[in-house]
Design an enzyme around this catalytic site. Structure first.
Site, short mmCIF file in Angstrom:
data_model
loop_
_atom_site.label_atom_id
_atom_site.label_comp_id
_atom_site.label_asym_id
_atom_site.label_seq_id
_atom_site.Cartn_x
_atom_site.Cartn_y
_atom_site.Cartn_z
N GLU A 29 0.95 -1.01 0.03
CA GLU A 29 0.01 -0.04 -0.15
C GLU A 29 0.93 1.12 0.12
O GLU A 29 1.96 1.28 0.60
CB GLU A 29 -0.82 -0.02 1.19
N HIS A 31 2.51 4.52 0.97
CA HIS A 31 2.65 5.32 2.60
C HIS A 31 3.50 6.65 2.05
O HIS A 31 4.50 6.77 2.59
CB HIS A 31 3.65 4.34 3.17
N ASP A 40 3.60 -1.78 6.10
CA ASP A 40 2.74 -2.51 6.88
C ASP A 40 3.41 -3.94 7.01
O ASP A 40 3.34 -4.42 8.32
CB ASP A 40 1.44 -2.86 6.49
N HIS A 115 -1.90 -3.53 9.19
CA HIS A 115 -2.89 -2.77 8.17
C HIS A 115 -4.31 -2.54 8.73
O HIS A 115 -4.89 -3.42 8.99
CB HIS A 115 -2.93 -3.90 6.86
N GLU A 117 -7.29 -1.74 7.58
CA GLU A 117 -8.25 -2.23 7.08
C GLU A 117 -8.53 -3.92 6.97
O GLU A 117 -9.56 -4.36 6.60
CB GLU A 117 -8.28 -1.74 5.47
N HIS A 169 -1.79 7.67 9.16
CA HIS A 169 -1.05 6.68 8.10
C HIS A 169 0.10 7.43 7.30
O HIS A 169 0.04 8.44 6.91
CB HIS A 169 -2.22 6.56 6.90
N GLU A 174 3.93 5.48 12.01
CA GLU A 174 4.41 4.50 11.11
C GLU A 174 5.63 4.86 10.49
O GLU A 174 6.59 4.03 10.31
CB GLU A 174 3.52 4.32 9.65
#
Length: 249
Positions: A29, A31, A40, A115, A117, A169, A174
Site C-alpha cells: 500500500e 505510504h 505494514d 494494516h 483495513e 497513515h 508508521e
C-alpha cells in the site's frame, strides 16, 4: 525465535505441539513519498520477530497483501503500487493457512496485523475456523495500535495533534516504526507537511481523485524519529508478550 521458512519439516514437527506460531500480516500500500509500499508488512514482521524472541516462537512467512486500502485511512486505489485483495480473498487465505496449521497439530497461533483495513476480515477468518477447531486450540489477533496507551500517544504527539488511528497513515507512528525497523528505506527528505484537509463522513464511488493529497499523506509526519519508534516498540512488545503468556502459554 525461529523463522519457519528456514526450518525443515522435521524441525517444525518436533516443535509444533508446544510452541506458539506467529503469523505476520501486512499489505502492499502507498505510504506517501517517503516510506516503502511494504511498510505494514515490515512493521508486522518486526513485531513478530521480537515477540518470537521473547517467547521462543516460530515466525511464519508473512502475508504481504491485505484488504482494500480506503481513501481516508490509506489513500485507496488512487496510487500506483497499492495492491489490494477482495475481502473474501483475504478471509479464505487466512482461513486456509490457519486450518493447515491446525491440521499439522498446531494449537497456539498468534496473528500480528499492521494494516488498519485488515481487522474485520482477519477476525472473520478466525471466527469461521474457531467453530470447528479441536479442543485446546487457541488463536489471538493483535494490531499494534490497539496496544498503545494514552500516555505514550501524548509523548509521541508532542508537537502535532493526534489525528486518530485511521488518519495516522504514513505519518508519525508508521514513519517512526520504519526508522526503527528499516531506517535505510525511509526518505525523510521527501516528507512534506501535507494532510487530508476534509475527512469525509461518508463513502462515495467512484472515489474522487482529489479526495486525498497527491502525495498520499493523510496527516503531518514531520516529528517522526527513531526514538519515538523505540517508545512504541517497547510498549507494544511488552503488551504482546503479556497477552501471549496469558492466553497461549
Amino acid at each position: 525465535m525461529t523463522l519457519m521458512a528456514n526450518m525443515t519439516w522435521y524441525e517444525f514437527n518436533e516443535r509444533k505441539d508446544e510452541d506458539v506460531v506467529i503469523l505476520p500480516i501486512g499489505s502492499v500500500e502507498q505510504h506517501g513519498p517517503h516510506l516503502p509500499l511494504s511498510t505494514d508488512t515490515i512493521i508486522s514482521e518486526g513485531f513478530a520477530e521480537l515477540l518470537g524472541e521473547h517467547i521462543n516462537g516460530i515466525v511464519m512467512p508473512s502475508i504481504n497483501y491485505g484488504y482494500k486500502s480506503q481513501p481516508a485511512s490509506g489513500g485507496g486505489p488512487l496510487f500506483p503500487g497499492t495492491i489490494d485483495l477482495n475481502g473474501l480473498t483475504l478471509i479464505n487465505l487466512v482461513k486456509d493457512i490457519i486450518e493447515e496449521l491446525i491440521r499439522d497439530g498446531i494449537k497456539k497461533i498468534a496473528i500480528v496485523n499492521s494494516h488498519f483495513e485488515n481487522q474485520a476480515f482477519l477476525l472473520e477468518a478466525i471466527d469461521l475456523v474457531s467453530k470447528f477447531m479441536p479442543e485446546g486450540t487457541k488463536i489471538i489477533m493483535m494490531s499494534w495500535w490497539d496496544l498503545i496507551s494514552q500516555e505514550t500517544i501524548d509523548k509521541i504527539f508532542d508537537e502535532v495533534p493526534f489525528p486518530g488511528w485511521a488518519l495516522e497513515h504514513a505519518a508519525i507512528t508508521e514513519t517512526s516504526l520504519i526508522l526503527k525497523f528499516r531506517p535505510q528505506l525511509v526518505h525523510m527528505d521527501r516528507l512534506i507537511d501535507e494532510k487530508i484537509e476534509e475527512v469525509p463522513t461518508y463513502q462515495i464511488y467512484p472515489i474522487p481523485k482529489d479526495l486525498v493529497p497527491k502525495s498520499g499523506l493523510l496527516s503531518i509526519g514531520r516529528t517522526s524519529t527513531k526514538e519515538k519508534g523505540d517508545l512504541i516498540v517497547t510498549e507494544v512488545l511488552e503488551q504482546m508478550v503479556k497477552i501471549v503468556k496469558k492466553e497461549l502459554l
